[in-house]
Design a protein around this motif. Structure first.
Motif, PDB file in Angstrom:
ATOM      1  N   PHE A 184       0.822  -1.219   0.000  1.00  0.00           N
ATOM      2  CA  PHE A 184       0.000   0.000   0.000  1.00  0.00           C
ATOM      3  C   PHE A 184       0.858   1.273   0.000  1.00  0.00           C
ATOM      4  O   PHE A 184       1.760   1.413   0.806  1.00  0.00           O
ATOM      5  CB  PHE A 184      -0.888   0.020   1.255  1.00  0.00           C
ATOM      6  CG  PHE A 184      -2.352  -0.044   0.944  1.00  0.00           C
ATOM      7  CD1 PHE A 184      -3.006  -1.270   0.844  1.00  0.00           C
ATOM      8  CD2 PHE A 184      -3.091   1.113   0.739  1.00  0.00           C
ATOM      9  CE1 PHE A 184      -4.364  -1.346   0.562  1.00  0.00           C
ATOM     10  CE2 PHE A 184      -4.451   1.052   0.453  1.00  0.00           C
ATOM     11  CZ  PHE A 184      -5.089  -0.188   0.363  1.00  0.00           C
ATOM     12  N   HIS A 185       0.524   2.198  -0.868  1.00  0.00           N
ATOM     13  CA  HIS A 185       1.176   3.507  -0.878  1.00  0.00           C
ATOM     14  C   HIS A 185       0.090   4.564  -0.829  1.00  0.00           C
ATOM     15  O   HIS A 185      -0.774   4.613  -1.712  1.00  0.00           O
ATOM     16  CB  HIS A 185       2.028   3.678  -2.137  1.00  0.00           C
ATOM     17  CG  HIS A 185       3.153   2.701  -2.179  1.00  0.00           C
ATOM     18  ND1 HIS A 185       4.402   2.988  -1.674  1.00  0.00           N
ATOM     19  CD2 HIS A 185       3.196   1.414  -2.605  1.00  0.00           C
ATOM     20  CE1 HIS A 185       5.172   1.921  -1.810  1.00  0.00           C
ATOM     21  NE2 HIS A 185       4.467   0.954  -2.367  1.00  0.00           N
ATOM     22  N   ILE A 186       0.141   5.396   0.197  1.00  0.00           N
ATOM     23  CA  ILE A 186      -0.853   6.461   0.330  1.00  0.00           C
ATOM     24  C   ILE A 186      -0.315   7.700  -0.390  1.00  0.00           C
ATOM     25  O   ILE A 186       0.771   8.190  -0.081  1.00  0.00           O
ATOM     26  CB  ILE A 186      -1.137   6.773   1.811  1.00  0.00           C
ATOM     27  CG1 ILE A 186      -1.624   5.494   2.516  1.00  0.00           C
ATOM     28  CG2 ILE A 186      -2.169   7.900   1.939  1.00  0.00           C
ATOM     29  CD1 ILE A 186      -1.841   5.637   4.010  1.00  0.00           C
ATOM     30  N   ILE A 187      -1.076   8.162  -1.376  1.00  0.00           N
ATOM     31  CA  ILE A 187      -0.644   9.287  -2.206  1.00  0.00           C
ATOM     32  C   ILE A 187      -1.562  10.468  -1.911  1.00  0.00           C
ATOM     33  O   ILE A 187      -2.785  10.312  -1.883  1.00  0.00           O
ATOM     34  CB  ILE A 187      -0.782   8.918  -3.712  1.00  0.00           C
ATOM     35  CG1 ILE A 187      -0.091   7.582  -4.034  1.00  0.00           C
ATOM     36  CG2 ILE A 187      -0.302  10.048  -4.603  1.00  0.00           C
ATOM     37  CD1 ILE A 187       1.405   7.597  -4.062  1.00  0.00           C
ATOM     38  N   ASP A 188      -0.959  11.650  -1.723  1.00  0.00           N
ATOM     39  CA  ASP A 188      -1.763  12.844  -1.428  1.00  0.00           C
ATOM     40  C   ASP A 188      -2.535  13.285  -2.676  1.00  0.00           C
ATOM     41  O   ASP A 188      -1.958  13.864  -3.603  1.00  0.00           O
ATOM     42  CB  ASP A 188      -0.834  13.962  -0.932  1.00  0.00           C
ATOM     43  CG  ASP A 188      -1.599  15.254  -0.658  1.00  0.00           C
ATOM     44  OD1 ASP A 188      -2.863  15.233  -0.713  1.00  0.00           O
ATOM     45  OD2 ASP A 188      -0.945  16.282  -0.389  1.00  0.00           O
ATOM     46  N   GLY A 189      -3.825  13.036  -2.675  1.00  0.00           N
ATOM     47  CA  GLY A 189      -4.666  13.330  -3.841  1.00  0.00           C
ATOM     48  C   GLY A 189      -4.952  14.807  -4.034  1.00  0.00           C
ATOM     49  O   GLY A 189      -5.557  15.201  -5.040  1.00  0.00           O
ATOM     50  N   MET A 190      -4.532  15.656  -3.091  1.00  0.00           N
ATOM     51  CA  MET A 190      -4.740  17.099  -3.230  1.00  0.00           C
ATOM     52  C   MET A 190      -3.557  17.760  -3.941  1.00  0.00           C
ATOM     53  O   MET A 190      -3.587  18.948  -4.241  1.00  0.00           O
ATOM     54  CB  MET A 190      -4.954  17.756  -1.858  1.00  0.00           C
ATOM     55  CG  MET A 190      -6.173  17.236  -1.097  1.00  0.00           C
ATOM     56  SD  MET A 190      -7.697  17.401  -2.046  1.00  0.00           S
ATOM     57  CE  MET A 190      -7.990  19.161  -1.875  1.00  0.00           C
ATOM     58  N   ASP A 191      -2.504  17.001  -4.175  1.00  0.00           N
ATOM     59  CA  ASP A 191      -1.333  17.520  -4.896  1.00  0.00           C
ATOM     60  C   ASP A 191      -1.696  17.699  -6.385  1.00  0.00           C
ATOM     61  O   ASP A 191      -2.776  17.281  -6.823  1.00  0.00           O
ATOM     62  CB  ASP A 191      -0.186  16.511  -4.728  1.00  0.00           C
ATOM     63  CG  ASP A 191       1.180  17.178  -4.831  1.00  0.00           C
ATOM     64  OD1 ASP A 191       1.249  18.308  -5.350  1.00  0.00           O
ATOM     65  OD2 ASP A 191       2.169  16.556  -4.412  1.00  0.00           O
TER      66      ASP A 191
END
Ligand code: TMP
Length: 212
Positions: A184-191
């Motif tokens: 799992f990799h959590i990616i900042d979707g607000m970027d």
């Protein structure tokens, strides 16, 4: 540029409106630019039978659908996709990019609908012949921003469930990420779209270097 011939199974996850399909398209194009011939699948759906199941699942008229029916149809669609496409294409060493896979059932049907997580993990493993993605990108975005992004579209049965539901789904994803930290990799979707894409690409390159 990749040197190893081995394919990679990558899934994209997130609440509705998180921007995951945009990232799927960017990754597919980048892989093609690098000489790969990736397989793109979406869930629910991705085969003739699974797309028929998708129609039943997402029709707004099916408001009477119970949570258990929903979970069973999601995993039925997945079982067909796994048998018909994922297993053979993994054997062909193809890159497989899945716009949603088994974690969606854990997040939506457990976190969102309140079904038992341990049971859904077992049901998922049955449906997928115990296959997990190598990498899972969870595009994390706050539910209020996500709702604004999808507001203008005509919403399907699950998208219409509302912000409280999406908030529970997001919390569930964060919990699931801790259960499967290796993939799992959590990616900042607000970027920005480009920064998100670059992060995903870097993680994929690192993964390839680690396994080759
Ligand atoms: P999509 O909009 O990303 O194509 O997904 C369709 C909807 O189905 C979306 O609201 C998420 C939901 N879904 C589940 O509830 N459980 C699942 O297992 C999957 C794959 C999707």
């Amino acid at each position: 540029m990749f040197t190893s011939k081995t394919g990679v199974f990558i899934s994209f996850e997130g609440i509705d409106g998180c921007g995951k399909s945009t990232q799927v398209d960017l990754l597919i194009n980048k892989l093609k630019d690098n000489g790969k011939n990736p397989v793109l699948v979406r869930e629910p759906g991705g085969t003739g039978i699974s797309e028929e199941i998708r129609d039943t699942l997402l029709k707004t008229q099916n408001s009477l659908m119970s949570s258990r029916t929903e979970a069973l149809l999601m995993t039925a669609s997945r079982a067909q996709l796994t048998k018909e496409i994922i297993i053979p294409e993994l054997a062909n060493n193809r890159y497989i990019i899945a716009d949603r896979f088994k974690d969606s059932t854990l997040a939506y049907q457990s976190g969102g609908r309140g079904l038992n997580l341990e049971f859904l993990i077992k049901l998922n493993n049955f449906a997928t012949y115990d296959i997990d993605p190598d990498l899972t990108f969870f595009i994390d975005i706050d539910p209020v921003s996500a709702e604004q992004r999808i507001k203008s579209n005509s919403l399907d049965r699950i998208e219409s469930a509302g912000i409280k539901f999406q908030t529970k789904v997001r919390e569930s994803y964060l919990k699931i990420a801790k259960l499967f930290p290796a993939r799992f990799h959590i990616i900042d979707g607000m970027d920005t779209i480009q920064n998100i894409h670059n992060s995903i690409w870097d993680i994929l390159i690192n993964y390839k270097n680690e396994i080759s």
